[in-house]
Design an enzyme around this catalytic site. Sequence first.
Site, PDB file in Angstrom:
ATOM      1  N   ASP A  57       0.842  -1.167   0.105  1.00 42.51           N
ATOM      2  CA  ASP A  57      -0.045   0.117   0.009  1.00 42.51           C
ATOM      3  C   ASP A  57       0.603   1.273  -0.027  1.00 42.51           C
ATOM      4  OD1 ASP A  57       0.906  -0.220   2.674  1.00 42.51           O
ATOM      5  OD2 ASP A  57      -0.831   0.139   3.489  1.00 42.51           O
ATOM      6  N   ARG A 278      -5.103   4.916   6.397  1.00 41.01           N
ATOM      7  CA  ARG A 278      -5.402   4.555   4.865  1.00 41.01           C
ATOM      8  C   ARG A 278      -6.475   5.308   4.406  1.00 41.01           C
ATOM      9  NH1 ARG A 278      -4.221  -0.934   3.394  1.00 41.01           N
ATOM     10  NH2 ARG A 278      -5.544  -0.340   1.668  1.00 41.01           N
ATOM     11  N   TYR A 286       0.245  -3.637  11.242  1.00 35.69           N
ATOM     12  CA  TYR A 286       1.114  -4.662  11.189  1.00 35.69           C
ATOM     13  C   TYR A 286       1.356  -5.147  12.704  1.00 35.69           C
ATOM     14  CZ  TYR A 286       2.380  -3.579   6.424  1.00 35.69           C
ATOM     15  OH  TYR A 286       2.115  -3.363   4.891  1.00 35.69           O
ATOM     16  N   PRO A 363       7.558  -6.441   4.597  1.00 39.31           N
ATOM     17  CA  PRO A 363       6.803  -5.325   3.898  1.00 39.31           C
ATOM     18  C   PRO A 363       6.713  -4.105   4.652  1.00 39.31           C
ATOM     19  CG  PRO A 363       5.293  -6.792   4.866  1.00 39.31           C
ATOM     20  CD  PRO A 363       6.584  -7.480   5.243  1.00 39.31           C
TER      21      PRO A 363
HETATM   22  P1  FAD Z   1       3.425  -9.771  -7.463  1.00 41.92           P
HETATM   23  O1  FAD Z   1       2.682  -8.697  -7.064  1.00 41.92           O
HETATM   24  O2  FAD Z   1       3.333 -11.031  -6.628  1.00 41.92           O
HETATM   25  O3  FAD Z   1       3.008  -9.982  -9.049  1.00 41.92           O
HETATM   26  C1  FAD Z   1       3.235 -11.379  -9.526  1.00 41.92           C
HETATM   27  C2  FAD Z   1       2.109 -11.524 -10.852  1.00 41.92           C
HETATM   28  O4  FAD Z   1       2.473 -12.676 -11.456  1.00 41.92           O
HETATM   29  C3  FAD Z   1       0.787 -11.900 -10.258  1.00 41.92           C
HETATM   30  O5  FAD Z   1      -0.239 -11.216 -10.812  1.00 41.92           O
HETATM   31  C4  FAD Z   1       0.623 -13.345 -10.330  1.00 41.92           C
HETATM   32  O6  FAD Z   1      -0.657 -13.869 -10.497  1.00 41.92           O
HETATM   33  C5  FAD Z   1       1.397 -13.519 -11.555  1.00 41.92           C
HETATM   34  N1  FAD Z   1       2.010 -14.842 -11.734  1.00 41.92           N
HETATM   35  C6  FAD Z   1       2.638 -15.552 -10.799  1.00 41.92           C
HETATM   36  N2  FAD Z   1       3.113 -16.747 -11.235  1.00 41.92           N
HETATM   37  C7  FAD Z   1       2.676 -16.819 -12.692  1.00 41.92           C
HETATM   38  C8  FAD Z   1       3.126 -17.917 -13.550  1.00 41.92           C
HETATM   39  N3  FAD Z   1       3.586 -18.697 -13.486  1.00 41.92           N
HETATM   40  N4  FAD Z   1       2.572 -17.201 -14.887  1.00 41.92           N
HETATM   41  C9  FAD Z   1       1.846 -16.397 -15.189  1.00 41.92           C
HETATM   42  N5  FAD Z   1       1.670 -15.463 -14.159  1.00 41.92           N
HETATM   43  C10 FAD Z   1       2.103 -15.699 -12.860  1.00 41.92           C
HETATM   44  N6  FAD Z   1       4.226  -5.617   0.311  1.00 41.92           N
HETATM   45  C11 FAD Z   1       4.237  -4.329   1.195  1.00 41.92           C
HETATM   46  O7  FAD Z   1       4.743  -3.030   0.799  1.00 41.92           O
HETATM   47  N7  FAD Z   1       3.258  -4.154   2.073  1.00 41.92           N
HETATM   48  C12 FAD Z   1       2.367  -5.233   2.477  1.00 41.92           C
HETATM   49  O8  FAD Z   1       1.596  -5.508   3.533  1.00 41.92           O
HETATM   50  C13 FAD Z   1       2.567  -6.452   1.528  1.00 41.92           C
HETATM   51  N8  FAD Z   1       1.560  -7.327   1.734  1.00 41.92           N
HETATM   52  C14 FAD Z   1       1.836  -8.525   0.997  1.00 41.92           C
HETATM   53  C15 FAD Z   1       1.090  -9.608   1.470  1.00 41.92           C
HETATM   54  C16 FAD Z   1       1.004 -10.638   0.587  1.00 41.92           C
HETATM   55  C17 FAD Z   1       0.114 -11.876   0.747  1.00 41.92           C
HETATM   56  C18 FAD Z   1       1.699 -10.520  -0.845  1.00 41.92           C
HETATM   57  C19 FAD Z   1       1.729 -11.851  -1.564  1.00 41.92           C
HETATM   58  C20 FAD Z   1       2.502  -9.626  -0.962  1.00 41.92           C
HETATM   59  C21 FAD Z   1       2.452  -8.620  -0.001  1.00 41.92           C
HETATM   60  N9  FAD Z   1       3.409  -7.394  -0.333  1.00 41.92           N
HETATM   61  C22 FAD Z   1       3.533  -6.400   0.571  1.00 41.92           C
HETATM   62  C23 FAD Z   1       4.339  -7.556  -1.394  1.00 41.92           C
HETATM   63  C24 FAD Z   1       4.072  -6.679  -2.599  1.00 41.92           C
HETATM   64  O9  FAD Z   1       2.820  -6.969  -2.948  1.00 41.92           O
HETATM   65  C25 FAD Z   1       4.994  -7.102  -3.344  1.00 41.92           C
HETATM   66  O10 FAD Z   1       6.504  -6.674  -3.178  1.00 41.92           O
HETATM   67  C26 FAD Z   1       4.809  -6.567  -4.933  1.00 41.92           C
HETATM   68  O11 FAD Z   1       3.570  -6.818  -5.257  1.00 41.92           O
HETATM   69  C27 FAD Z   1       5.671  -6.979  -6.070  1.00 41.92           C
HETATM   70  O12 FAD Z   1       5.166  -6.911  -7.110  1.00 41.92           O
HETATM   71  P2  FAD Z   1       5.577  -7.900  -8.380  1.00 41.92           P
HETATM   72  O13 FAD Z   1       5.120  -7.396  -9.455  1.00 41.92           O
HETATM   73  O14 FAD Z   1       7.079  -8.263  -8.502  1.00 41.92           O
HETATM   74  O15 FAD Z   1       4.983  -9.230  -7.968  1.00 41.92           O
END
Ligand code: FAD
Length: 677
Positions: A57, A278, A286, A363
């Site tokens: 967020d 928020r 947290y 996070p």
């Molecule tokens: P992600 O957001 O994980 O996106 C990955 C994408 O790839 C997803 O849409 C997924 O569906 C897709 N994907 C995965 N595997 C495949 C595949 N094999 N083929 C095709 N598509 C695929 N960060 C904070 O700062 N504060 C928080 O409180 C916080 N809480 C979180 C809670 C949870 C449950 C999670 C999972 C993450 C949290 N984070 C938090 C971390 C934050 O969401 C991530 O750091 C951020 O989203 C990273 O972005 P990303 O695009 O690298 O990965």
Amino acid sequence: QSDIPETNVDVLIIGAGPAGLMAAASFAHLTAIPSASPLSVRIIDKRSTKIFSGQADGLQCRSLEIFDSLGFADRAWKEANHMIEICMWNPDATGIIQRSDRIPDTIVGLSRFQQIVLQQGRIERFFLDNIQKYSGGAIKVERAILPTSLQIGEERVKVTVRKLTEEEATPPQATTGSKSDVTDGLFRSNLVGDDYEDKITDAKGGEEEVINAKFVIGCDGARSWTRRALGPEFELQGEATDFIWGVMDIIPFTDFPDIRMRCAIHSANDGSLMVIPRENRLVRLYIQLKEVTPDASGRADRSKITPELIFGAAQKILRPYKIDYEYCDWWTAYQIGQRISPSFSHPSNKVFLAGDAVHTHSPKAGQGMNVSMQDSFNLAWKVGLIAKGICHPRILDTYQSERRRVAQDLIEFDHKFSRLFSGRPAKDVMDAEGVSMAEFKDAFLKGNLFASGLSVDYGPSSLVVKSGDPGELGDRSVRSRNLEGVCRITVEEFEVKQSLAKGLPVGMRFNSFKVLNQACARPWHFQERLKADGRFRIVLFAGDILDPAQKQRVKVFCDKLNSSNGFMRRATPEGAKIDSVIEVLTIHSAKRTETELLRDFPDILHPFDPHTGWDYNKVFVDEESYHEGFGDAYKNYGVDKEKGCVVAVRPDQYVGWVGELEDFEQLQEYFEGIFLV
Ligand code: FAD
């Protein structure tokens, strides 16, 4: 011969979270860069729709600057809650929590933006709308598609994908069984009218396709399939700690006075709590869970964690204040760990990893989404300009050298910060076990600069001309190459060049101060003129243009820029506008009302187009505005008001080179190392 249909594409992005969407948006903005054929980009995701609540967020200043360069910072800025002050709460001598300090959330004067919070689903919505607008619908997230194999060939990467059924593409949702009976959040709506599900799977699924891509970018999160497909040498390395944390987004009822402030609360014996106020009256908590501990394998059993357990822990930490809730929007739990991949790119420079796929951490410092988006923002323009045949492939080496160092710094920062946050407060100076609250406050203050994203300082490379360490290339067993084309200069030479613009450190992002448009007197934050459209920029600090000797220096520099064998004309494709790959922007320091755009500035600084006339948006003056104050740009950029200087800026707003107006040959060398001239 297989009957699986095959298609060719320039870039395939796997994963449409923040990192994948940032890559797709950046490609969508490259449409203005001329090329023989339009860039073809596909983005696939295994889920059937975007997320709607929870997860990350926090948006740091740098992410907002980037959003602004893509044209949607205003949406986030309006909708988000703004983080203005942090309150620290610690136990007093009797063990009761009390407010012990207040500090500004964002260091004052650091950026034109401050930290804000808005849930990830809304950020994804802004990206999807922006991609649609700038690609004209050509780039669209293809959902419910799973990659099943990846082979790196001489020319292209062959990725086989399979269409999923709707059931396969919708992850199971845990319900809380609590008051508001919320699911674990992934598919809930977030009280916002303009968001909608964009499920595009058909129920059948199963069809396969082979996508032959010139480049593949794996943005598929912490359990990245792409990373695993590249081999074990890309696996994340690092450690998990014993600290387990719960997260809840609730609308609270409480007598705790700082519930609408960002708070760091250390209780005497019940653990720690972070409060993040928020949007939509929500508050994120947290909460450290002291009741849950990892087993012998080092992992905690998440199935034992319920919202009641998490909330009970929060109530204990906040005592004697009371807190309750009716509505919970989202919740989760996690174990803190800091892990990083040895390499962010395959040695072929055809497959790259970005975001959570290559670094994970706690996070609480609000870094995950920000650093992930900034990874792919760093990468996309490089890949795009190479795919368009404009830039030299050697610049791809800088993705690993620049971004892995940032991730490494983040892991170290998070390691220290998490331990200070999770530790018990020290009772007195002799208490070796406890955390000193003075040290904690100091870490918070120092951490604020890091957490803003504005301390990133890229090392020397083909894109950054400075002295120093070129940055690590990751595990040598994975990568055996050296950085090619690094523009090394001696420490002494660099000090002389950097002293020409002390406020624009080479390797850091171009800071922003207000200047006025010479033609219409409208004030602009200069960074607003540095759009993320794939163009490099030369910022000419023209100095006192009304001084005849200085005017002559500017003329000589511009004549060289404009010459047919100069880098600018050679980098620009035949028939394209002179500013289509490198744009020249000018800031002068003479009196605006005594200066005339067409009389005093050479044509190349405001080029003429037979269809649209002179360009009135490229020359600016450092002067006080009628309504919006004085940016004092020359002073703040540390540039001499008489003599000026020249600065080369990369498409991602990082400063690449600084020199005198007479240093044209060096500037030419810089661009010749980057462009296929
Ligand atoms: P992600 O957001 O994980 O996106 C990955 C994408 O790839 C997803 O849409 C997924 O569906 C897709 N994907 C995965 N595997 C495949 C595949 N094999 N083929 C095709 N598509 C695929 N960060 C904070 O700062 N504060 C928080 O409180 C916080 N809480 C979180 C809670 C949870 C449950 C999670 C999972 C993450 C949290 N984070 C938090 C971390 C934050 O969401 C991530 O750091 C951020 O989203 C990273 O972005 P990303 O695009 O690298 O990965």
